[in-house]
Scaffold this motif. Structure first.
Motif, short mmCIF file in Angstrom:
data_model
loop_
_atom_site.label_atom_id
_atom_site.label_comp_id
_atom_site.label_asym_id
_atom_site.label_seq_id
_atom_site.Cartn_x
_atom_site.Cartn_y
_atom_site.Cartn_z
N UNK A 4 0.87 -1.18 -0.14
CA UNK A 4 -0.37 -0.21 -0.09
C UNK A 4 0.47 1.05 -0.09
N UNK A 5 1.02 2.33 -1.24
CA UNK A 5 1.76 3.28 -1.36
C UNK A 5 0.44 5.00 -0.37
N UNK A 6 1.64 5.19 0.02
CA UNK A 6 0.69 6.46 1.02
C UNK A 6 1.41 7.71 1.06
N UNK A 54 5.12 3.63 2.76
CA UNK A 54 4.44 2.93 2.06
C UNK A 54 4.15 1.78 2.92
N UNK A 55 3.52 0.76 2.47
CA UNK A 55 3.54 -0.46 3.73
C UNK A 55 3.38 -2.17 2.73
N UNK A 88 2.89 3.42 -7.56
CA UNK A 88 1.90 4.54 -7.10
C UNK A 88 0.82 3.94 -6.52
N UNK A 89 0.33 2.15 -6.44
CA UNK A 89 -0.77 1.56 -6.86
C UNK A 89 -0.62 0.20 -6.20
N UNK A 90 -1.43 0.21 -5.13
CA UNK A 90 -1.48 -0.96 -4.09
C UNK A 90 -2.12 -2.32 -4.75
N UNK A 91 -1.68 -3.15 -4.37
CA UNK A 91 -1.19 -4.30 -4.54
C UNK A 91 -1.71 -5.77 -4.08
N UNK A 138 -6.67 4.03 3.23
CA UNK A 138 -4.93 3.77 1.94
C UNK A 138 -4.35 3.71 2.95
N UNK A 139 -3.45 3.05 4.00
CA UNK A 139 -2.96 3.19 4.97
C UNK A 139 -2.46 1.92 5.43
#
Length: 227
Positions: free
Chosen positions: A7-9, A13-14, A136-139, A167-168
């Motif tokens: 997950x980008x923040x 990111x995480x 830049x996109x979560x997956x 998204x965190x």
């Protein structure tokens, strides 16, 4: 194994990795290791000496590996976990079918933090596929050897629904905690193999730097490292 989420923040990111493994296959919590003059941090599988997730502090590379389906080698297989460590040290991702012929199928994901590139490599025992993923996109990536396609789709939909509102890193923790599976859970493709979620590793990048949180599910212990 396993389930990997990214997950980008706004400030970094995480990355979170749930390891599904035979419950009595022991491991050691993450610590600093020196390899060929490079500093690596990773939890260690005590059977092979390898790992499923690691961070090369020297080269600013994060790497993960998941089991994949495909053709297993006829000769004794080299450890996928040791392959990950070797890849973290080399940092170049230069692989070919010949060099991988003794390694069982896997999905490898590397985060090159200096160049902001994510590279996914899929090896099915016969052919090698490589693709770039946007930072830049979560997956979400699930191990094909443990989850069927229907289950993977359901998990990804659940993940996407959660991050669509917030998204965190808390979303990441919530998702992986909810999808923490007990021993011989019916969701697994491999039945009666004493597999369960044995650990959850989370790496957070924010304005303060890198933090690694390691949850040992079996022993109910949590360790936090500043990387």
């Amino acid at each position: 194994m396993c389930i990997l989420s990214y997950i980008p923040t706004r400030v970094g990111f995480t990355i979170t990795f749930s390891r599904d493994e035979v419950y009595n296959r022991t491991s050691t919590a993450p610590e600093l290791h020196n390899f060929k003059g490079q500093q690596l941090v990773f939890p260690k599988d005590n059977s092979s000496g390898g790992s499923w997730i690691g961070f090369n502090k020297t080269k600013s590379i994060l790497g993960c590996i998941l089991n994949n389906t495909g053709k297993s080698p006829n000769e004794p297989s080299k450890s996928r976990g040791l392959h990950l460590i070797n890849q973290l040290v080399s940092g170049n991702g230069n692989l070919n079918e010949k060099t991988l012929r003794h390694i069982a199928p896997f999905t490898q994901v590397f985060f090159h933090l200096q160049t902001k590139i994510i590279i996914q490599i899929d090896w099915d025992g016969l052919s090698l596929k490589k693709q770039n993923i946007s930072m830049y996109s979560p997956f979400l990536i699930c191990s094909n050897s443990l989850y069927d396609q229907k289950t993977q789709t359901e998990l990804k939909n659940h993940f996407n629904n959660q991050i669509s509102t917030n998204a965190d890193e808390d979303v990441s923790s919530s998702f992986h905690k909810k999808n923490l599976f007990y021993r011989n859970h019916p969701i697994y493709l491999r039945k009666g193999c004493d597999i369960q979620t044995v650990s959850i590793t989370k790496i957070v990048k924010n304005i303060s730097g890198f933090t690694l949180e390691y949850k040992d599910v079996l022993n109910r212990k949590t360790e936090i490292l500043q990387l």
